[in-house]
Motif scaffolding. Structure first.
Motif, mmCIF file in Angstrom:
data_model
loop_
_atom_site.group_PDB
_atom_site.id
_atom_site.type_symbol
_atom_site.label_atom_id
_atom_site.label_comp_id
_atom_site.label_asym_id
_atom_site.label_seq_id
_atom_site.Cartn_x
_atom_site.Cartn_y
_atom_site.Cartn_z
ATOM 1 N N ALA A 188 76.696 20.372 23.584
ATOM 2 C CA ALA A 188 75.806 21.269 22.833
ATOM 3 C C ALA A 188 75.249 20.548 21.613
ATOM 4 N N ARG A 189 76.099 19.788 20.924
ATOM 5 C CA ARG A 189 75.625 19.059 19.748
ATOM 6 C C ARG A 189 74.505 18.106 20.142
ATOM 7 N N GLY A 190 74.768 17.358 21.259
ATOM 8 C CA GLY A 190 73.792 16.353 21.689
ATOM 9 C C GLY A 190 72.491 16.970 22.174
ATOM 10 N N MET A 191 72.578 18.097 22.849
ATOM 11 C CA MET A 191 71.383 18.641 23.498
ATOM 12 C C MET A 191 70.573 19.571 22.600
ATOM 13 N N VAL A 192 71.255 20.361 21.761
ATOM 14 C CA VAL A 192 70.491 21.328 20.962
ATOM 15 C C VAL A 192 70.710 21.186 19.459
ATOM 16 N N GLY A 193 71.690 20.377 19.051
ATOM 17 C CA GLY A 193 71.898 20.130 17.622
ATOM 18 C C GLY A 193 72.835 21.147 16.975
ATOM 19 N N GLU A 194 73.369 20.771 15.843
ATOM 20 C CA GLU A 194 74.424 21.574 15.212
ATOM 21 C C GLU A 194 73.926 22.880 14.602
ATOM 22 N N ALA A 195 72.603 22.982 14.392
ATOM 23 C CA ALA A 195 72.081 24.219 13.791
ATOM 24 C C ALA A 195 71.922 25.319 14.851
ATOM 25 N N ASP A 196 71.945 24.934 16.105
ATOM 26 C CA ASP A 196 71.663 25.884 17.195
ATOM 27 C C ASP A 196 72.871 26.800 17.438
ATOM 28 N N PRO A 197 72.613 28.088 17.697
ATOM 29 C CA PRO A 197 73.729 29.013 17.941
ATOM 30 C C PRO A 197 74.591 28.600 19.132
ATOM 31 N N ARG A 198 73.994 27.863 20.098
ATOM 32 C CA ARG A 198 74.813 27.450 21.243
ATOM 33 C C ARG A 198 75.855 26.415 20.814
ATOM 34 N N PHE A 199 75.509 25.563 19.848
ATOM 35 C CA PHE A 199 76.523 24.657 19.298
ATOM 36 C C PHE A 199 77.533 25.462 18.493
ATOM 37 N N LYS A 200 77.019 26.353 17.656
ATOM 38 C CA LYS A 200 77.914 27.101 16.757
ATOM 39 C C LYS A 200 78.929 27.927 17.549
ATOM 40 N N GLY A 201 78.464 28.511 18.649
ATOM 41 C CA GLY A 201 79.369 29.305 19.494
ATOM 42 C C GLY A 201 80.491 28.447 20.059
ATOM 43 N N ASN A 202 80.099 27.262 20.561
ATOM 44 C CA ASN A 202 81.113 26.358 21.127
ATOM 45 C C ASN A 202 82.053 25.841 20.043
ATOM 46 N N ASP A 203 81.479 25.575 18.873
ATOM 47 C CA ASP A 203 82.286 25.055 17.769
ATOM 48 C C ASP A 203 83.317 26.104 17.335
#
Ligand SMILES: N[C@@H](CCC(=O)N[C@@H](CS)C(=O)NCC(=O)O)C(=O)O
Length: 245
Positions: free
Chosen positions: A123-138
């Motif tokens: 998720a970090r690589g594909m959409v970046g740390e600001a994206d909710p999809r990263f935040k959800g996984n994080d």
């Protein structure tokens, strides 16, 4: 227990295959090790020739020449070794009080923790740390880490007071795997203390010295973690399309 098993461990360096030499060193079972370097990130053709998926570890049991066994999946390999040659050591038996806990933590590493870390990295690589999809996984990873930490604040080892294969399965997620997906262990005192205990095990040191002599074990055991594998970080950020890793 057979007196002299003949086991060959295929290990792609800087990877989860390190679990198997560690387990074998803990059990004092002899083995030979075939090491492979990443090419440049995934398996080289030599390992794919051993196992079509090219995934490490792979165990070959050539104890009985007429019935060579070839087995992949680190969990399956651990169970095979423990029950076929280890007399059940480093496992917990069904009649023991902490049997369910052992099973749970043995499987948690590959079934929940590791996929969660991998998803967060993707998720970090594909959409970046600001994206909710990263935040959800994080956030999910955070819950999982606190869950492990909570367990290790009140237990010496994951299954209880005895070191078991559950610790072998999980160890890599907090040591070498952090070269692929960072985890800062600040504040996770339970995990930190457990890593310190792992670092004190001679079998772990012996295994790492044989499996990955170029790897800095201290970095893997440290609170901040080892430096990242750059090519992996770049690969995670690749856009969809043909690519050669
Ligand atoms: N579920 C498998 C995963 C094996 C796996 O993905 N291993 C990685 C090393 S960390 C690998 O071989 N990657 C190289 C590749 O797939 O080409 C296990 O537990 O053994």
């Amino acid at each position: 227990m057979s007196s002299s098993p003949k086991l060959i461990v295929h290990h792609l360096q800087v990877g989860q295959g390190e679990r198997i030499p560690w387990l074998l060193e803990e059990l004092n079972i002899p083995y030979s090790l075939k090491l492979y370097k990443r090419s440049p990130l995934l398996s080289p053709p030599e390992l794919k020739a051993v196992y079509p998926l090219g995934a490490s570890p792979v165990l070959e049991d050539v104890t009985e020449a007429s019935k060579t066994v070839k087995l992949a999946e680190s969990g399956a390999i651990c169970e095979y070794i423990i029950h076929k040659y280890g007399g059940g050591q480093l496992s917990v038996r069904p009649h023991e009080e902490n049997y369910a806990e052992y099973l749970y933590w043995f499987h948690f590493a590959n079934a929940t923790l590791q996929p969660g870390l991998f998803r967060r990295g993707m998720a970090r690589g594909m959409v970046g740390e600001a994206d909710p999809r990263f935040k959800g996984n994080d956030a999910r990873v955070g819950v999982a880490l606190r869950h492990v930490d909570h367990r290790l604040r009140s237990n010496t080892w994951l299954a209880g007071e005895e070191f078991t294969a559950a610790d072998v399965m999980t160890g890599w997620c907090f040591t070498t795997m952090r070269k692929f997906e960072p985890i800062d262990l600040t504040g996770f005192e339970g995990i930190q203390a457990w890593l310190k205990r792992i670092g004190e095990r001679e079998a772990y040191r012996r295994a790492m010295g044989k499996a990955d002599p170029e790897l800095d074990v201290e970095e893997g055991l440290s609170v901040k973690g080892p430096p990242l594998v750059e090519i992996f970080q770049k690969a995670m950020a690749l856009k969809p399309g043909p690519q050669k890793l």
